[in-house]
Design an enzyme around this catalytic site. Sequence first.
Site, PDB file in Angstrom:
ATOM      1  CB  CYS A  98     -13.152 -25.606  21.434  1.00 43.02           C
ATOM      2  SG  CYS A  98     -12.813 -24.377  22.691  1.00 43.02           S
ATOM      3  CG  HIS A 189     -16.109 -23.286  18.679  1.00 40.54           C
ATOM      4  ND1 HIS A 189     -16.428 -24.429  19.366  1.00 40.54           N
ATOM      5  CD2 HIS A 189     -15.504 -22.473  19.578  1.00 40.54           C
ATOM      6  CE1 HIS A 189     -16.039 -24.321  20.623  1.00 40.54           C
ATOM      7  NE2 HIS A 189     -15.464 -23.143  20.787  1.00 40.54           N
ATOM      8  CD  GLU A 191     -18.562 -26.196  17.020  1.00 40.62           C
ATOM      9  OE1 GLU A 191     -17.606 -26.194  16.220  1.00 40.62           O
ATOM     10  OE2 GLU A 191     -18.435 -26.138  18.261  1.00 40.62           O
TER      11      GLU A 191
END
Lengths: 208, 292
Positions: A98, A189, A191
Amino acid sequence: MQWKGRKFLLLKRIMQSAVGKKIGVLGLQGSIREHVAALRACGATVVEVLTAADLERVCGLIIPGGESTTISKLMRRAGLFDEVRARALNGMPVWGTCAGMILLAQGGESEMEPLALMDLEVERNAYGRQVDSFQESVLLELTEEVLFPAVFIRAPKVSRVGEGVKVLAKCGDSPIMCRQGNLLATSFHPELTDDRRVHEYFIQMCNG
Amino acid sequence: MNDRTHVDLKKGLAQMLKRGVIMDVVNPEQARIAEQAGAIAVMALERVPADIRADGKVARMSDPGMIKGIMAAVTIPVMAKIRIGHFVEAQVLESLGVDYIDESEVLTPADNEFHVDKSGFKVPFVCGATCLGEALRRVNEGAAMIRTKGEAGTGNVVEAVRHWRKITGEIAALRDMDERALSAAAREMRVPLELVVAVRDAGKLPVVNFAAGGIATPADAAMMMQMGCDGVFVGSGIFKSENPAAVARAIVEAVMHFDDPAVIARVSENLGNAMEGQEISSIETNYAERGW
């Protein structure tokens, strides 16, 4: 004296190989803890990179999600901007998520200064504001093709892809995951999910 | 669609704000100064808390035109405040497309019984809390981010510290509780038992938590970070100081290097006068007592 110095270097090298390769997460701002946890869950040794000395200890670097304007400024102030650029140009694997993708891409409009390492152009916040954030299942071309829950939060949109850049995933018509040699960028994302397959892919890039 | 996981997008944006500084701004020019200094987001409002306090009148949501002006001036996320319980102000801000709503005790409460039911909104909310029960009631209503209330507009960090210690102390106390004690705690806090159990298991709140209310210097900000906060809000502390651009930048760096005293010392040099602070005992209205 000289021998001592060499012996020290030798010892240092042995120690380094004994503890294995370390992967860095740029620790200035953003989803740092999430990336660190994801890498550790994959068995990697992780260093939070806040200084040039931290950077020397790692063989690969993740630039996390966050605010690209903030991270870019903080990299300058921490003396990491040129160092990261130089290491990446020298072949160190770097993955930007991002905000990290915006930093790896070429600069367009704003005052934000990108690392401009990949032959990519992106539009910041082009998917809209926070109320337009979304999650979608997308096909990623990793070592094999996988279906992945991609989370987009005020995400950048890729507007141009250069010749040397391989598109590994698309959402609609827009590329959302790109690789150019040692550089990897995702507009989403990984994560934020429990799915570690993109982290595993990046660890392979660091080991390869 | 066969997603392996589903992520709460509202909590997700808050995760991107971590280790950042959110600054109160009253016009596009201040918003640009904040962005330039490295703010992670700005809070658009008509008056900073110190002025609301001095004014003493009813404080409401800001003029939508002014909020739109700030949204147009910067590319970082823009937050704005509504009165506690004022769900129509929340609808208005959502329609403007602000990135976060702060249901804030700094404005005059609109409802003495209920906070906004935040779960029905697409835009995420941040809410203040003084203790674990208050934090969890807000999370249960759908808040995606929690901040300490502190005592806004005073330039005095003592209440933010007190609230944070209370929240973390109460989380730590859950660890030694058996099922019966946890049920009693959940009843007392007026939240579902599952939420309390989840906090006990994780050892932390289920959302990002920032410090707010009285933070005025780089050292204040770094102290809250060392105590375990994910980031800080700075309200009046920046644009009520002598040199806003320098203070803003210094606080950003202090948050980034919160555990490096040498950096905090360096960035604190020659900042000029900080905002004038107030003793908590000397103030007429304790904002922290608003909300329930």
